[in-house]
Design a protein around this motif. Structure first.
Motif, PDB file in Angstrom:
ATOM      1  N   GLU A 119      41.841  41.543  56.289  1.00  0.00           N
ATOM      2  CA  GLU A 119      40.989  40.643  56.914  1.00  0.00           C
ATOM      3  C   GLU A 119      40.898  40.725  58.444  1.00  0.00           C
ATOM      4  N   THR A 120      39.883  40.164  58.938  1.00  0.00           N
ATOM      5  CA  THR A 120      39.889  40.061  60.357  1.00  0.00           C
ATOM      6  C   THR A 120      40.603  38.607  60.955  1.00  0.00           C
ATOM      7  N   THR A 176      41.525  36.462  64.459  1.00  0.00           N
ATOM      8  CA  THR A 176      41.233  35.964  65.772  1.00  0.00           C
ATOM      9  C   THR A 176      42.217  35.404  66.496  1.00  0.00           C
ATOM     10  N   THR A 231      42.008  39.935  68.893  1.00  0.00           N
ATOM     11  CA  THR A 231      41.272  39.975  67.755  1.00  0.00           C
ATOM     12  C   THR A 231      41.904  41.114  66.818  1.00  0.00           C
ATOM     13  N   GLN A 283      41.489  43.511  63.519  1.00  0.00           N
ATOM     14  CA  GLN A 283      40.416  43.892  62.333  1.00  0.00           C
ATOM     15  C   GLN A 283      41.171  44.551  61.098  1.00  0.00           C
ATOM     16  N   SER A 284      40.852  44.597  59.781  1.00  0.00           N
ATOM     17  CA  SER A 284      41.338  45.121  58.821  1.00  0.00           C
ATOM     18  C   SER A 284      42.974  45.034  58.773  1.00  0.00           C
ATOM     19  N   ASP A 336      50.916  44.629  60.816  1.00  0.00           N
ATOM     20  CA  ASP A 336      50.220  43.693  61.876  1.00  0.00           C
ATOM     21  C   ASP A 336      50.724  42.309  61.970  1.00  0.00           C
TER      22      ASP A 336
END
Length: 538
Positions: free
Chosen positions: A416-417, A419, A453, A455-456, A461
């Motif tokens: 998912e992304t 923010t 943000t 991403q992926s 992460d």
């Protein structure tokens, strides 16, 4: 043509010769009055004698005191100038043909009253102060006949005679008199009347006068100020202040204004002070100082001028400064001038409400907070109008209310992304940066932007992200942990659940309180109303 002898004798009988007798006259006859210093000529004249012989002499053989001149049948004795020594009986003797002798005499009487009196007044006349009038009668003779009168208009001030004076020469006689002039004497005349009434002496004038107008210095007195249109003019009106006094000579007038610290501000040298358009700062005490440089006297008059009009805000200030640091003590002050006195409202504009009573001219903010910052307004008003002024209070403070928003959520799926947005308030605006906690416990700076943000999303992460907000007045940190859905094994993964539970509890507690209150009311009243329950304020 020849006339015969007989006829000639006849003619001689028809026109006989008339022979006059020897006579003499003296001019003027018997008595003459002469003024000392003048010219007098005595003439001795004969008739009936072809070659008379003249001689002149004074009584008791005194010197003649003159010059004799013979002219055939008459002779003159000239006295030029006439002196006191000429006051004698003069005898003229004439001898005709050395046979016949005749004599006549004339009495010469002398006097001196040559000019009008001289009036002197000293010193310069000042009301209420003594002054001396001096009357000089020049070269009077005989002075024992002199009479002197001093008058002020028709009022007799002083009389003097010289009946006992024994002067034998023509002398200047002096009469003095001391008097106290008053202001009403201005324009009146001091007159000196000198009389020389010598009995049996016929001359003119026997009376001489001189006058001098009086100019009396006085004042200043009865000094007053008139204000036009009045002592309480409206702002913008013209104002004329006139200083009126009584003084002779005209005085020197100086206008001054008394300043707040008590000193005097000199304005103009004139009897009228004009202000074309008055302002509030023209209010105050005005002084008219009147000085008579002759009498060396000074008199003052004052008037209190009050300018009426709408208020003028003269001061709106923040102490110690309009920009302060949170925690300082702050004072906001407002001052205004007007008459009548203004009502002052001092408030923060955003509140739209007074910060204190109308009479207050100051707001005290002890230990000021950022919430006290903003625009403050001062309004001053009276019956003539109002005025407004604004000032801004800027409060410097460290970061506050730092928050992290995660979109879509902190519980994520791989790929998912996500923010993360960090917000914070402060003055100056805080600088925001992002750090990520490593497995070692150290923090790694990963961004200097408020929005981060990813991403992926991958497993590496995941972890604890820290938002740091800072400025020169402080620092504040907030953290959020990203995790995959269903992975709650680690204690840190319970944080979102704790937050969620806390949110539910925050809502549930008020609801429970309402239900308890409604239950108690139902027991008391036997029933309850849901509408009333919803109106309750917690």
């Amino acid at each position: 043509r020849k006339i015969k002898g007989e006829k000639a004798d006849e003619l001689m009988c028809v026109f006989p010769f008339v022979v006059k007798a020897f006579e003499m006259v003296i001019i003027p006859a018997e008595r003459i009055v002469a003024q000392i210093g003048g010219r007098l000529t005595l003439t001795c004249n004969t008739t009936g004698c072809a070659s008379p012989s003249f001689s002149w002499r004074a009584e008791m053989d005194n010197p003649l005191g003159g010059e004799v001149s013979n002219h055939g049948t008459y002779s003159t004795l000239t006295m030029n100038p006439v002196t006191i020594l000429n006051s004698h009986l003069y005898l003229c003797t004439v001898i005709c043909d050395e046979k016949e002798k005749k004599e006549k005499h004339v009495k010469v009487e002398v006097y001196s009253f040559p000019s009008d009196p001289i009036i002197e007044i000293s010193p310069s006349l000042v009301a209420g102060e003594p002054a001396t009038v001096t009357c000089k009668i020049p070269q009077v003779y005989p002075s024992n006949c002199l009479e002197v009168l001093l008058k002020k208009d028709e009022h007799i001030l002083h009389e003097k005679n010289f009946f006992e004076d024994g002067s034998t020469n023509a002398e200047t006689k002096i009469v003095t008199y001391v008097f106290y002039p008053v202001s009403e004497d201005i324009g009146k005349e001091i007159t000196c009347v000198a009389s020389l009434p010598i009995a049996e002496m016929n001359f003119e004038p026997k009376e001489r006068t001189s006058s001098q107008k009086l100019n009396v210095a006085f004042g200043p007195q009865n000094t007053a100020i008139t204000a036009s249109p009045g002592s309480s003019p409206r702002e913008g009106d013209s104002l004329n202040l006139t200083c009126v006094t009584q003084s002779n000579p005209p005085p020197q007038i100086i206008w001054s204004k008394r300043l707040a610290e008590g000193s005097l501000q000199h304005l103009i040298k004139n009897n009228v002070l004009s202000i074309p358009h008055v302002h509030f700062n023209d209010s105050g005490l005005y002084i008219c100082e009147v000085m008579n440089l002759v009498t060396n006297k000074t008199e003052n008059a004052t008037v209190d001028i009050i300018i009426q009009g709408a208020p003028v805000i003269t001061k709106l200030s923040i102490e110690p400064s309009s920009t302060v640091q949170e925690g300082e003590n702050v004072s906001i002050q407002c001052s205004a001038e007007s008459y009548p006195s203004p009502k002052i409202i001092l408030r923060r504009k955003s509140d739209n409400a007074d910060m204190g009573p109308y009479s207050a001219r100051r707001i005290l903010l002890p230990s000021v907070t950022f919430q006290n910052g903003g625009d403050y307004e001062c309004v001053a008003e009276n019956k003539f109008g109002n005025s407004r002024s604004e000032i801004t209070l800027t409060v410097k403070y460290g970061p506050k209310n730092t928050m992290i928003t995660v979109i879509p959520t902190a519980a994520l799926k791989e790929g998912e992304t996500v923010t993360m947005k960090c917000t914070s308030s402060g003055n100056p605006a805080p600088v925001i940066s992002w750090n990520k906690k490593k497995a070692t416990g150290e923090s790694e700076k990963i961004s200097k932007n408020a929005t981060l943000t990813i991403q992926s999303l991958k497993s590496q992460d995941l972890g604890l992200y820290e938002c740091e907000a800072y400025n020169q007045f402080g620092k504040e940190e907030k953290a959020v942990k990203l995790f995959f859905q269903g992975l709650l094994g680690e204690p840190d993964q319970m944080i979102p659940l704790v937050i969620a539970f806390s949110s539910v509890a925050a809502v549930a507690v008020p609801v429970v309180a309402i239900l308890i209150y409604v239950s108690r009311q139902a027991k008391i009243n036997g029933s309850y109303s849901l509408v009333k329950a919803l109106r309750l304020k917690v």
